[in-house]
Design a protein around this motif. Structure first.
Motif, PDB file in Angstrom:
ATOM      1  N   GLU A 113      24.222  26.678  68.653  1.00  0.00           N
ATOM      2  CA  GLU A 113      25.298  27.537  69.144  1.00  0.00           C
ATOM      3  C   GLU A 113      26.651  27.161  68.547  1.00  0.00           C
ATOM      4  O   GLU A 113      27.488  28.032  68.304  1.00  0.00           O
ATOM      5  CB  GLU A 113      25.355  27.482  70.668  1.00  0.00           C
ATOM      6  CG  GLU A 113      24.126  28.045  71.348  1.00  0.00           C
ATOM      7  CD  GLU A 113      23.806  29.468  70.904  1.00  0.00           C
ATOM      8  OE1 GLU A 113      24.759  30.272  70.723  1.00  0.00           O
ATOM      9  OE2 GLU A 113      22.620  29.776  70.715  1.00  0.00           O
ATOM     10  N   ILE A 153      30.024  28.263  76.710  1.00  0.00           N
ATOM     11  CA  ILE A 153      28.960  29.258  76.713  1.00  0.00           C
ATOM     12  C   ILE A 153      28.514  29.566  78.141  1.00  0.00           C
ATOM     13  O   ILE A 153      28.336  30.733  78.519  1.00  0.00           O
ATOM     14  CB  ILE A 153      27.763  28.755  75.878  1.00  0.00           C
ATOM     15  CG1 ILE A 153      28.118  28.727  74.393  1.00  0.00           C
ATOM     16  CG2 ILE A 153      26.534  29.633  76.110  1.00  0.00           C
ATOM     17  CD1 ILE A 153      27.074  28.054  73.540  1.00  0.00           C
ATOM     18  N   ASP A 184      31.272  31.691  79.781  1.00  0.00           N
ATOM     19  CA  ASP A 184      31.385  33.053  79.240  1.00  0.00           C
ATOM     20  C   ASP A 184      30.250  33.953  79.703  1.00  0.00           C
ATOM     21  O   ASP A 184      30.443  35.164  79.898  1.00  0.00           O
ATOM     22  CB  ASP A 184      31.405  33.003  77.708  1.00  0.00           C
ATOM     23  CG  ASP A 184      32.698  32.406  77.154  1.00  0.00           C
ATOM     24  OD1 ASP A 184      33.655  32.259  77.935  1.00  0.00           O
ATOM     25  OD2 ASP A 184      32.736  32.081  75.948  1.00  0.00           O
ATOM     26  N   TYR A 185      29.063  33.384  79.890  1.00  0.00           N
ATOM     27  CA  TYR A 185      27.891  34.184  80.268  1.00  0.00           C
ATOM     28  C   TYR A 185      27.421  33.894  81.689  1.00  0.00           C
ATOM     29  O   TYR A 185      26.346  34.343  82.085  1.00  0.00           O
ATOM     30  CB  TYR A 185      26.752  33.947  79.269  1.00  0.00           C
ATOM     31  CG  TYR A 185      27.043  34.498  77.898  1.00  0.00           C
ATOM     32  CD1 TYR A 185      26.702  35.805  77.563  1.00  0.00           C
ATOM     33  CD2 TYR A 185      27.685  33.725  76.943  1.00  0.00           C
ATOM     34  CE1 TYR A 185      26.981  36.319  76.315  1.00  0.00           C
ATOM     35  CE2 TYR A 185      27.973  34.229  75.681  1.00  0.00           C
ATOM     36  CZ  TYR A 185      27.620  35.519  75.374  1.00  0.00           C
ATOM     37  OH  TYR A 185      27.905  36.026  74.121  1.00  0.00           O
ATOM     38  N   ASN A 186      28.221  33.148  82.452  1.00  0.00           N
ATOM     39  CA  ASN A 186      27.905  32.843  83.846  1.00  0.00           C
ATOM     40  C   ASN A 186      26.501  32.272  83.995  1.00  0.00           C
ATOM     41  O   ASN A 186      25.753  32.626  84.917  1.00  0.00           O
ATOM     42  CB  ASN A 186      28.078  34.089  84.722  1.00  0.00           C
ATOM     43  CG  ASN A 186      28.013  33.769  86.206  1.00  0.00           C
ATOM     44  OD1 ASN A 186      28.302  32.632  86.627  1.00  0.00           O
ATOM     45  ND2 ASN A 186      27.614  34.743  87.016  1.00  0.00           N
ATOM     46  N   GLY A 209      23.891  32.954  82.458  1.00  0.00           N
ATOM     47  CA  GLY A 209      22.835  33.954  82.318  1.00  0.00           C
ATOM     48  C   GLY A 209      22.721  34.912  83.478  1.00  0.00           C
ATOM     49  O   GLY A 209      21.878  35.812  83.459  1.00  0.00           O
ATOM     50  N   ILE A 261      27.912  38.749  85.537  1.00  0.00           N
ATOM     51  CA  ILE A 261      29.284  38.244  85.578  1.00  0.00           C
ATOM     52  C   ILE A 261      30.059  39.000  86.651  1.00  0.00           C
ATOM     53  O   ILE A 261      30.147  40.227  86.606  1.00  0.00           O
ATOM     54  CB  ILE A 261      29.963  38.403  84.214  1.00  0.00           C
ATOM     55  CG1 ILE A 261      29.205  37.587  83.153  1.00  0.00           C
ATOM     56  CG2 ILE A 261      31.422  37.941  84.276  1.00  0.00           C
ATOM     57  CD1 ILE A 261      29.700  37.791  81.744  1.00  0.00           C
ATOM     58  N   THR A 267      20.995  31.177  79.790  1.00  0.00           N
ATOM     59  CA  THR A 267      22.139  31.741  79.108  1.00  0.00           C
ATOM     60  C   THR A 267      21.758  32.261  77.727  1.00  0.00           C
ATOM     61  O   THR A 267      22.164  33.361  77.319  1.00  0.00           O
ATOM     62  CB  THR A 267      23.258  30.681  78.968  1.00  0.00           C
ATOM     63  OG1 THR A 267      23.639  30.235  80.276  1.00  0.00           O
ATOM     64  CG2 THR A 267      24.471  31.249  78.265  1.00  0.00           C
ATOM     65  N   ALA A 290      20.104  35.461  78.019  1.00  0.00           N
ATOM     66  CA  ALA A 290      21.069  36.528  78.310  1.00  0.00           C
ATOM     67  C   ALA A 290      21.831  36.945  77.072  1.00  0.00           C
ATOM     68  O   ALA A 290      22.277  38.083  76.955  1.00  0.00           O
ATOM     69  CB  ALA A 290      22.046  36.063  79.394  1.00  0.00           C
ATOM     70  N   MET A 291      21.959  36.033  76.123  1.00  0.00           N
ATOM     71  CA  MET A 291      22.649  36.345  74.862  1.00  0.00           C
ATOM     72  C   MET A 291      21.723  37.046  73.873  1.00  0.00           C
ATOM     73  O   MET A 291      22.129  37.346  72.744  1.00  0.00           O
ATOM     74  CB  MET A 291      23.195  35.054  74.242  1.00  0.00           C
ATOM     75  CG  MET A 291      24.266  34.388  75.082  1.00  0.00           C
ATOM     76  SD  MET A 291      24.550  32.649  74.622  1.00  0.00           S
ATOM     77  CE  MET A 291      25.184  32.847  72.963  1.00  0.00           C
TER      78      MET A 291
END
Length: 434
Positions: free
Chosen positions: A40, A138, A141-143, A145, A148, A426, A429-430
């Motif tokens: 990442e 990370i 930003d993505y809570n 996974g 949000i 996460t 989720a990305m």
């Protein structure tokens, strides 16, 4: 050098050293965390950051050697005296650890990797630059996974007045604020009198970390105050000086807190606090994973921050019992461990903290109700005669202190397993197969 620059430099240097290192071929949580960081951080790195890693590559061996020389000079003789391990062997082990695990020489001493048993688990240590420059961001930003929420709590973490307001909204015990001094103007919050309250005061920046620019003013009577460095002045002069200083940064004026009578002797004249790590678990609940008790070295210091030379001891999470203490000078770790405070002689080992169950309950309540969009939080809590009181919050808590004081890597412990679990979700989720 700021913590930010240290993290960025060590990230770039260690990024270059990935060329020489390899990760264990296992399915452990620690290995997943390291792999996630490598992937990442490279994916998110901009053109300049990637160029910096390439430029750092030929210099990595030289810089590592310089660090070996500097930190061996600081701690090598003390470690030789304690353990009998020679300087040459320490140097060789530092180079091996740097090449095998990208752990740079300062952390060889911070994590006590001169101990053969600890060195066998070197790959399980989580480096501060891995979480601070990449993984924590990370997760935020993505809570982790999860969906949000519309309202994020992140803005209320660095801004202490916003933090106070959010704590009050969710009935979290915290420190009152008498006044805010900003841009030369004074605004009353929890104070309806004239001038300064006639009590001991603690002044700190509205935004800031690590206790920088904090001051303590002890009330002497008759409108007179004494600053922690011994300077005497009047209430009018205190406010006048704060108004001048507030043109550069805003300040909060709060009451000075005194620790619970059962641990006041450990505080050494300065408020001692508990750092508690909590993390979202597999059930979506929030779980305390580690805790450390922090003390100041002497009463002239106004904060107990470990990296500013404070003393810290581990806390048994289920009983609230203290372990041995050690100092937190970043460049020198040769003083070792002690059962008593090395300045005051007060017993540390086996002391049980009061209100421990209540403190853990406060942390869980605060994470669940007020900051549930944060996957990981480092909480700073004071133990007062009235019970636990929330002092501050850190959205990117340092793991150096936790791993050094706990004398154990976190990678495959409960915190590391939860970190890996949340990172996996996460990454999914990305929409990036991993």
């Amino acid at each position: 050098m700021s913590a930010w620059s240290i993290d960025r430099i060590t990230q770039a240097l260690s990024g270059a050293m990935w060329t020489f290192s390899s990760l264990p071929d296992d399915n452990s949580a620690a290995t997943f965390v390291h792999r996630c960081f490598r992937r990442e951080s490279w994916r998110k790195a901009g053109f300049r950051e990637r160029i910096l890693m390439y430029v750092a590559l030929p210099f990595a061996p030289f810089v590592t050697l310089v660090l070996v020389i500097v930190f061996t000079a600081l701690s090598g003789r003390a470690i030789k005296k304690q353990t009998g391990k020679g300087i040459i062997r320490q140097v060789r082990e530092q180079i091996e650890i740097a090449l095998q695990c990208t752990i740079l020489p300062p952390w060889y001493y911070i994590f006590e990797l001169h101990d053969d048993d600890k060195r066998q688990r070197a790959s399980e240590y989580i480096n501060r630059f891995e979480v601070k420059t990449c993984l924590y961001r990370i997760l935020r930003d993505y809570n982790g996974g999860l969906p949000i929420p519309a309202e994020r709590s992140t803005s209320c973490i660095k801004d202490k007045l916003c933090f106070l307001s959010r704590c009050r909204k969710f009935s979290i015990t915290t420190v009152p604020v008498f006044l805010i001094v900003s841009k030369g103007k004074i605004k009353a919050i929890d104070w309806s009198g004239v001038g300064l309250p006639e009590t001991d005061l603690f002044v700190k920046p509205l935004q800031g970390e690590n206790g920088r620019n904090a001051m303590r003013w002890d009330y002497l009577g008759s409108g007179q105050y004494r600053r922690n460095d011994g300077k005497h002045t009047t209430a009018e002069e205190v406010l006048e000086n704060l108004c001048k200083a507030s043109r550069r940064r805003s300040f909060l004026v709060q009451p000075r807190l005194i620790n619970h009578r059962e641990v006041a002797d450990l505080a050494n004249g300065t408020l001692a606090t508990v750092r508690v790590m909590s993390c979202r678990n597999e059930r979506g609940e929030f779980e305390a994973t580690n805790a450390v008790f922090r003390m100041a070295q002497n009463e002239t210091v106004v904060v107990d921050n470990f990296h500013r030379g404070g003393v810290a001891a581990s806390i048994h999470l289920h009983t609230g019992e203290l372990g041995n203490g050690t100092c937190g000078a970043w460049g020198f770790t040769g003083e070792g461990w002690y059962e008593r405070h090395h300045k005051t002689g007060v017993q540390i080992l086996h002391r049980k903290l009061p209100c421990w169950t209540e403190l853990l309950g406060l942390v869980r309540h605060a994470h669940e109700r007020a900051f549930s969009d944060q996957v990981v939080i480092g909480w700073d809590v004071a133990l007062l005669d009235s019970g636990p009181c929330m002092i501050g919050i850190n959205k990117a808590p340092d793991l150096d202190m936790i791993q050094r004081i706990g004398r154990c890597p976190l990678g495959n412990e409960r915190f590391g397993k939860l970190l890996a679990f949340n990172l996996k979700r996460t990454v999914e989720a990305m929409h990036q197969p991993f």
